[in-house]
Design a protein around this motif. Structure first.
Motif, mmCIF file in Angstrom:
data_model
loop_
_atom_site.group_PDB
_atom_site.id
_atom_site.type_symbol
_atom_site.label_atom_id
_atom_site.label_comp_id
_atom_site.label_asym_id
_atom_site.label_seq_id
_atom_site.Cartn_x
_atom_site.Cartn_y
_atom_site.Cartn_z
ATOM 1 N N VAL A 31 25.075 50.335 6.302
ATOM 2 C CA VAL A 31 26.275 50.292 7.129
ATOM 3 C C VAL A 31 25.896 50.736 8.538
ATOM 4 O O VAL A 31 25.342 51.820 8.723
ATOM 5 N N GLY A 32 26.201 49.880 9.501
ATOM 6 C CA GLY A 32 25.902 50.186 10.892
ATOM 7 C C GLY A 32 27.122 50.025 11.771
ATOM 8 O O GLY A 32 28.138 49.464 11.353
ATOM 9 N N PHE A 83 32.551 49.516 -0.562
ATOM 10 C CA PHE A 83 33.305 50.556 -1.247
ATOM 11 C C PHE A 83 33.941 50.003 -2.510
ATOM 12 O O PHE A 83 34.423 48.898 -2.536
ATOM 13 N N GLY A 84 33.934 50.796 -3.554
ATOM 14 C CA GLY A 84 34.541 50.364 -4.807
ATOM 15 C C GLY A 84 33.648 49.389 -5.534
ATOM 16 O O GLY A 84 32.456 49.301 -5.298
ATOM 17 N N ASP A 103 36.087 58.079 7.034
ATOM 18 C CA ASP A 103 36.196 59.042 5.933
ATOM 19 C C ASP A 103 35.701 58.466 4.609
ATOM 20 O O ASP A 103 35.062 59.162 3.826
ATOM 21 N N ARG A 104 36.010 57.182 4.336
ATOM 22 C CA ARG A 104 35.573 56.565 3.070
ATOM 23 C C ARG A 104 34.063 56.588 2.963
ATOM 24 O O ARG A 104 33.509 56.963 1.931
ATOM 25 N N LEU A 105 33.385 56.193 4.028
ATOM 26 C CA LEU A 105 31.928 56.164 4.028
ATOM 27 C C LEU A 105 31.366 57.569 3.882
ATOM 28 O O LEU A 105 30.430 57.800 3.127
ATOM 29 N N ARG A 106 31.935 58.510 4.590
ATOM 30 C CA ARG A 106 31.484 59.899 4.501
ATOM 31 C C ARG A 106 31.611 60.404 3.060
ATOM 32 O O ARG A 106 30.708 61.050 2.546
ATOM 33 N N ASP A 107 32.714 60.059 2.391
ATOM 34 C CA ASP A 107 32.912 60.480 0.997
ATOM 35 C C ASP A 107 31.896 59.824 0.060
ATOM 36 O O ASP A 107 31.347 60.466 -0.834
ATOM 37 N N VAL A 108 31.641 58.528 0.267
ATOM 38 C CA VAL A 108 30.664 57.809 -0.569
ATOM 39 C C VAL A 108 29.276 58.405 -0.375
ATOM 40 O O VAL A 108 28.539 58.633 -1.340
#
Length: 187
Positions: A31-32, A83-84, A103-108
């Motif tokens: 992811v960039g 994601f998912g 936030d989603r990426l940080r959590d993953v």
């Protein structure tokens, strides 16, 4: 008679190949911020991983012309595809700047680092995932082919086509063990 035996044997071989499952391949998700960011920071490493047989998927927050990614041989995907879906890639690489805004990426990423099943790398801005760890600095020395393809991808992305002989990342957690390690400690 010999001809019939040979055809039967070939048909049996063909059927057994159809039933044999394909070996699982390593998968790298990237992811960039934008295409130029990915090409400039990790393009040579991504090309070398593709040439080593990895499936490499790249998502960028700011989509635009994806030609540079095609030059590197990676598969561009939508950011939502990362994601998912229940799949866990073998490795995950991200632009550190993205972690501050998504936030989603940080959590993953934090979950991947905690699980220690996924190789997690970042480039650019430092991103301490969990527990404030800053990760180990590693580098990838580009193959001659990677330097050529990265230069072409850089040109397509509107960047200076001058390519350094290596790329540097921060490694968080487990690294993938292969016969030919491509990420070596710096220092």
């Amino acid at each position: 008679m010999h001809e019939l035996d040979e055809r039967d044997r070939q048909r049996d071989v063909s059927r057994s190949r159809q039933r044999t499952p394909r070996l699982a391949r390593y998968q790298l998700d990237v992811v960039g911020a934008h295409v130029a960011d990915v090409v400039d920071s990790a393009g040579g490493w991504l090309f070398d991983r593709v040439m080593a047989g990895w499936d490499v998927r790249v998502a960028v927050a700011d989509t635009g012309d994806l030609a540079a990614l095609h030059i590197l041989g990676v598969q561009p995907v939508a950011l939502s595809a990362m994601f998912g879906g229940g799949h866990t890639p073998t490795a995950l690489a991200v632009a550190g700047a993205i972690c501050r805004t998504d936030d989603r990426l940080r959590d993953v990423l934090a979950a991947s680092v905690r699980s220690a099943r996924t190789e997690v790398l970042a480039w650019g801005e430092l991103w301490p995932p969990s527990g404030g760890r800053h990760g180990a600095e590693v580098r990838h020395e580009l193959s001659a082919a990677a330097r050529v393809f990265k230069a072409q991808a850089a040109f397509a992305a509107g960047l200076d086509a001058k390519v350094a002989p290596f790329e540097v990342f921060r490694s968080y957690g487990q690294s993938v063990r292969t016969d030919y390690p491509d990420l070596l400690p710096v220092g």
